[in-house]
Design a protein around this motif. Structure first.
Motif, short mmCIF file in Angstrom:
data_model
loop_
_atom_site.label_atom_id
_atom_site.label_comp_id
_atom_site.label_asym_id
_atom_site.label_seq_id
_atom_site.Cartn_x
_atom_site.Cartn_y
_atom_site.Cartn_z
N ALA A 21 86.79 74.48 28.32
CA ALA A 21 87.55 73.64 29.22
C ALA A 21 89.01 73.52 29.03
O ALA A 21 90.33 73.28 29.16
N GLY A 42 91.81 69.76 36.78
CA GLY A 42 90.63 70.68 35.93
C GLY A 42 90.64 71.76 35.47
O GLY A 42 90.37 72.55 34.32
N ALA A 43 92.40 71.54 35.34
CA ALA A 43 93.38 72.69 34.11
C ALA A 43 92.50 72.02 32.22
O ALA A 43 92.91 72.82 32.18
N GLY A 44 92.25 70.82 32.09
CA GLY A 44 92.23 70.48 31.12
C GLY A 44 92.72 69.47 30.33
O GLY A 44 92.87 69.36 29.09
N LYS A 45 93.40 68.78 31.08
CA LYS A 45 94.43 67.72 30.12
C LYS A 45 93.66 66.55 29.62
O LYS A 45 94.17 66.50 28.48
N THR A 46 92.78 65.55 30.50
CA THR A 46 91.48 65.19 29.53
C THR A 46 91.46 65.72 28.60
O THR A 46 91.24 64.49 27.47
N THR A 47 90.24 66.30 28.64
CA THR A 47 90.24 67.20 27.31
C THR A 47 90.63 66.54 26.57
O THR A 47 90.51 66.41 25.41
N1 LIG Z 1 81.85 65.43 29.35
C1 LIG Z 1 81.76 66.85 30.20
N2 LIG Z 1 80.57 67.50 30.34
C2 LIG Z 1 80.95 68.93 31.66
N3 LIG Z 1 82.81 69.15 32.08
C3 LIG Z 1 83.44 69.18 31.46
C4 LIG Z 1 83.73 67.15 30.85
N4 LIG Z 1 84.49 66.68 31.24
C5 LIG Z 1 85.30 68.00 31.56
N5 LIG Z 1 84.56 68.69 31.78
C6 LIG Z 1 85.45 69.72 32.83
O1 LIG Z 1 85.97 70.14 32.01
C7 LIG Z 1 86.81 70.83 32.51
C8 LIG Z 1 88.90 70.40 32.49
O2 LIG Z 1 88.66 69.16 32.35
P1 LIG Z 1 89.94 68.30 32.31
O3 LIG Z 1 89.72 67.84 30.91
O4 LIG Z 1 88.79 66.53 33.24
O5 LIG Z 1 91.01 68.09 33.22
P2 LIG Z 1 91.69 67.57 33.61
O6 LIG Z 1 91.75 66.27 33.41
O7 LIG Z 1 93.39 68.29 33.79
O8 LIG Z 1 91.57 67.00 35.48
C9 LIG Z 1 86.89 70.28 34.23
O9 LIG Z 1 86.64 71.77 34.20
C10 LIG Z 1 85.64 69.52 33.93
O10 LIG Z 1 85.22 69.85 35.03
#
Ligand SMILES: Nc1ncnc2c1ncn2[C@@H]1O[C@H](COP(=O)(O)OP(=O)(O)O)[C@@H](O)[C@H]1O
Ligand SMILES: [Mg+2]
Length: 317
Positions: A21, A42-47
């Protein structure tokens, strides 16, 4: 005067099983400004923001706030941070004053300061007159403004907001953008994620662009716009002529390197597709004039940044 605020992500990587991610993200933000964290869903921002706030643990790498490791000294590192990430809904029968009091308590704000802090943050989010009404009756936008107030209650110098305007109606979005813009005035470092280019260009001084877990660029707003404009995207405009195009003129258009294609939509109106954004349009106009084909006007403008951004990250059509 304290030293300036900083957020540092150092080789930050997060894998969920097979999925990467976040992929060795290196980013250093420093000073008081608003940095937009831009990227498609899905870019990884929230992560990345969850790693920054120790809601999840990195697979590799580390992050630092004001030089303090989030992974090693969570409490100390996050003391000066206000967070808006996946905030749970405020209990509907509470008033903003009550909800913010609870958060001030959690954040360790001395009881004697609660009232003053609550009034300050409610006025920052323009919700003073709603201080004693039940949250349950609020619109989504108003609830989000209270969430922003909650992130500010301990007067942090760093504010991290995850897509604060997403999911709101246009008016709610505009209000939230206004508020984020006004937060800058307080010498804070604001790091705000968004998948909407317009939102970031409206509000932020700098842009960090991320896709598929990787940082694509980090630059000032002006430089980012210039880069997008020259990113090889195409735009279409209409050129007005004083006389119908003759075969000589046609030949000139065909051999011009900047023009991708053209057609006559009327005898004296040409539709021209060219490379690039605004910069490309500037160049196009100059070469059209030099061709001496009787150009009198150019209508339409180069692609909106939004289109170019989508083309850049390969999500456009
Ligand atoms: N807890 C998790 N378990 C599995 N995959 C995750 C989890 N959290 C996020 N992802 C995946 O990681 C990628 C990045 O997600 P995220 O950071 O939410 O993106 P954004 O906030 O930029 O939309 C996505 O493909 C998402 O499906
Ligand atoms: Mg997200």
């Amino acid at each position: 005067m304290t030293s300036s605020s900083s957020i540092v992500m150092d080789g930050l990587t997060k894998r969920f099983g097979q999925l990467t991610a976040l992929d060795h993200l290196d980013l250093k933000l420093e000073g008081s400004k608003c940095v937009g964290f831009l990227g498609p869903n899905g870019a990884g921002k929230t992560t990345a923001l969850k790693l920054l706030s120790d809601m999840i643990f990195p697979t590799e790498g580390e992050c630092f706030i004001n030089g303090i490791s989030v992974q090693e000294e969570r409490k100390k590192a996050l003391a000066e941070v206000g967070l808006l990430i996946e905030t749970p809904e405020i209990y509907p029968s509470l008033t903003p004053r009550e909800a913010l009091g609870m958060i001030a308590d959690l954040r360790g704000v001395p009881h004697s300061e609660w009232n003053a802090r609550i009034e300050t943050v409610l006025s920052e989010v323009k919700m003073m007159e709603w201080a004693d009404k039940k949250v349950g009756s609020f619109s989504k936008g108003m609830k989000q403004r209270i969430n922003i107030a909650a992130s500010l209650v301990h007067d942090p110098e760093i504010v991290i907001l995850d897509e604060p305007a997403t999911g709101l109606d246009p008016r709610g979005m505009a209000e939230v953008r206004d508020i984020v813009r006004s937060l800058k005035k307080r010498n804070r470092l604001i790091f705000m994620s968004s998948h909407i280019l317009q939102e970031v260009t409206d509000v932020c001084d700098e842009i960090a662009l991320i896709d598929k877990g990787k940082l694509l660029l980090y630059d000032t707003l002006a430089n980012t716009i210039a880069r997008f404009s020259d990113a090889g995207a195409q735009s279409t405009v209409d050129a007005g002529l004083s006389r119908p195009l003759d075969s000589q003129g046609e030949g000139k258009l065909k051999t011009s390197g900047d023009i991708v294609s053209f057609e006559s939509v009327e005898p004296t109106r040409l539709r021209i597709t060219f490379k690039g954004g605004m910069k490309g349009q500037e160049k196009l106009l100059q070469s059209l004039v030099a061709m001496d084909i009787g150009i009198v006007s150019l209508s339409g403008r180069a692609n909106a940044l939004e289109d170019i951004y989508l083309q850049q990250i390969g999500r456009g059509d």
